[in-house]
Design a protein around this motif. Structure first.
Motif, short mmCIF file in Angstrom:
data_model
loop_
_atom_site.label_atom_id
_atom_site.label_comp_id
_atom_site.label_asym_id
_atom_site.label_seq_id
_atom_site.Cartn_x
_atom_site.Cartn_y
_atom_site.Cartn_z
N UNK A 4 0.84 -1.20 0.00
CA UNK A 4 0.00 0.00 0.00
C UNK A 4 0.87 1.25 0.00
N UNK A 5 0.50 2.22 -0.83
CA UNK A 5 1.06 3.56 -0.70
C UNK A 5 -0.11 4.53 -0.85
N UNK A 6 -0.39 5.26 0.22
CA UNK A 6 -1.53 6.16 0.25
C UNK A 6 -1.11 7.52 -0.29
N UNK A 7 -1.81 7.99 -1.30
CA UNK A 7 -1.56 9.32 -1.85
C UNK A 7 -2.66 10.27 -1.41
N UNK A 8 -2.28 11.37 -0.80
CA UNK A 8 -3.24 12.39 -0.38
C UNK A 8 -3.08 13.60 -1.29
N UNK A 9 -4.17 14.03 -1.92
CA UNK A 9 -4.15 15.29 -2.66
C UNK A 9 -4.85 16.32 -1.79
N UNK A 10 -4.07 17.30 -1.33
CA UNK A 10 -4.60 18.30 -0.39
C UNK A 10 -5.21 19.47 -1.12
N UNK A 11 -6.40 19.85 -0.70
CA UNK A 11 -7.09 20.98 -1.33
C UNK A 11 -6.84 22.27 -0.58
N UNK A 12 -7.71 23.25 -0.81
CA UNK A 12 -7.57 24.57 -0.19
C UNK A 12 -7.45 24.44 1.33
N UNK A 13 -6.39 25.02 1.88
CA UNK A 13 -6.16 24.99 3.32
C UNK A 13 -5.29 23.84 3.78
N UNK A 14 -5.12 22.81 2.94
CA UNK A 14 -4.32 21.64 3.33
C UNK A 14 -3.08 21.59 2.45
N UNK A 15 -1.99 22.14 2.97
CA UNK A 15 -0.76 22.26 2.17
C UNK A 15 0.37 21.39 2.70
N UNK A 16 0.11 20.65 3.78
CA UNK A 16 1.09 19.69 4.28
C UNK A 16 0.36 18.70 5.20
N UNK A 17 1.04 17.63 5.57
CA UNK A 17 0.51 16.74 6.60
C UNK A 17 1.64 16.51 7.60
N UNK A 18 1.26 16.41 8.87
CA UNK A 18 2.28 16.27 9.90
C UNK A 18 2.37 14.82 10.38
N UNK A 19 3.45 14.53 11.10
CA UNK A 19 3.61 13.21 11.72
C UNK A 19 4.27 12.17 10.84
N UNK A 20 4.66 12.53 9.62
CA UNK A 20 5.31 11.57 8.73
C UNK A 20 6.73 11.27 9.22
N UNK A 21 7.07 9.99 9.26
CA UNK A 21 8.45 9.61 9.57
C UNK A 21 9.27 9.67 8.28
N UNK A 22 10.50 10.18 8.41
CA UNK A 22 11.38 10.27 7.23
C UNK A 22 10.83 11.19 6.16
N UNK A 23 10.12 12.25 6.60
CA UNK A 23 9.45 13.14 5.64
C UNK A 23 10.45 13.85 4.73
N UNK A 24 10.15 13.84 3.44
CA UNK A 24 11.04 14.48 2.46
C UNK A 24 10.24 14.96 1.25
N UNK A 25 10.39 16.25 0.93
CA UNK A 25 9.77 16.79 -0.29
C UNK A 25 10.65 16.42 -1.48
N UNK A 26 10.03 15.87 -2.53
CA UNK A 26 10.81 15.44 -3.69
C UNK A 26 10.02 15.70 -4.97
N UNK A 27 10.67 16.26 -5.96
CA UNK A 27 10.04 16.50 -7.26
C UNK A 27 9.97 15.19 -8.05
N UNK A 28 8.82 14.87 -8.58
CA UNK A 28 8.67 13.70 -9.46
C UNK A 28 8.44 14.22 -10.87
N UNK A 29 9.36 13.92 -11.77
CA UNK A 29 9.24 14.38 -13.16
C UNK A 29 8.14 13.60 -13.88
N UNK A 30 7.37 14.28 -14.69
CA UNK A 30 6.30 13.65 -15.45
C UNK A 30 6.37 14.08 -16.91
N UNK A 31 6.13 13.16 -17.85
CA UNK A 31 6.10 13.54 -19.26
C UNK A 31 4.90 14.41 -19.61
#
Length: 290
Positions: A4-31
């Motif tokens: 399982x990998x849960x993907x959250x798409x955050x809407x207005x007002x939700x720009x991050x989620x807290x409590x993640x272990x090993x949290x890291x922002x990373x760019x994913x390139x897309x065609x």
């Protein structure tokens, strides 16, 4: 069994989620171009998580400028199996009050300025969106909301308008009284359609901020009033998200509703006629069937 990998798409007002272990922002390139932002990766309760702010941090993308294809492709490319979309919405129902959440199960798409499919000339496909959300995922989200003490409504029709302006009163009354919609927003289409094309389970949580403009006892929507409710809703949404890993678990069985096999009989272009350039872009979204 997969992972399982849960993907959250955050809407207005939700720009991050807290409590993640090993949290890291990373760019994913897309065609398919630039996604709304980097993706926040980490684990929560032993389950992999990926968070994408739909409007970008700081809210820089409008509903019409969001690259929905790049967002969904990037999540799929990153290994996401289940997408939970949270978004601010207006309500057409007295009983669905500001601060309540609605686990949406149907949509009416009134958008017109957005790319709505990964497929097209060179590789044509038609997926079914008769039931555009995943009942298994919707049940988990509803359970998480109840456990968090959120007033939640299971099932509802989401009218997706183009925006960025809010509805006229005539539109609001049409959507409420004639079309029998429950909530109105600007972002779940074509997002839900693209998630289906990408064979991702998708659930939609409408976080109600206002009564749109139909309600005689409430002034027309204004951003100040919406923002006041948004912060409370965002905190509830974070609580809901924290409960999902425990409900969905680290091991992923095939979806009983077939969301992860949506392309099984959808491709219609003969294999010999499929355009190589388009097939290359479809490697993550449709690689399983191509």
């Amino acid at each position: 069994m997969g992972e399982t990998m849960i993907g959250i798409i955050g809407g207005s007002g939700v720009y991050d989620i807290d409590g993640l272990e090993g949290a890291e922002w990373r760019r994913v390139e897309s065609p398919w171009g630039e996604a709304s932002d980097e993706i926040l990766f980490g684990t929560l309760g032993g389950v992999k998580m990926a968070f994408l702010p739909r409007h970008g941090r700081g809210h820089v993308q409008s509903p019409s400028s969001i690259n929905y294809r790049a967002n969904i492709d990037a999540l799929k490319r990153a290994g996401v199996t289940d997408v939970i979309s949270v978004s601010a919405c207006g309500s057409f129902r007295e009983e669905m009050a500001p601060g309540d959440f609605v686990v949406v199960d149907q949509f009416i798409d009134r958008t017109f300025a957005r790319e709505k499919s990964f497929f097209g000339p060179g590789c044509v496909a038609h997926v079914s969106v008769a039931h555009p959300t995943c009942p298994r995922l919707g049940a988990a989200v509803t359970e998480a909301a109840k456990a968090e003490g959120i007033r939640v409504h299971r099932g509802g029709t989401y009218l997706c308008m183009e925006g960025p302006q809010f509805s006229s009163q005539a539109e609001s009354l049409l959507y409420r009284e004639v079309w029998k919609c429950d909530v109105v927003g600007m972002t779940n289409m074509p997002e839900a359609k693209l998630a289906r094309e990408a064979e991702l389970c998708y659930a939609s949580v409408a976080m109600i901020t206002d009564y749109d403009s139909w309600h005689p006892g409430h002034d027309a929507v204004d951003v100040a009033a919406v923002v006041a409710v948004l912060s409370g809703n965002a905190e509830k949404a974070r609580g809901l998200v924290r409960r999902l890993p425990g409900l969905l678990g680290p091991e992923r069985a095939p979806c009983p509703h077939g969301c992860d096999r949506a392309l099984e009989h959808a491709l219609i272009t003969a294999p010999a006629q499929r355009a190589p350039a388009l097939l290359a872009k479809l490697d993550a979204v449709a690689g399983r069937v191509l």
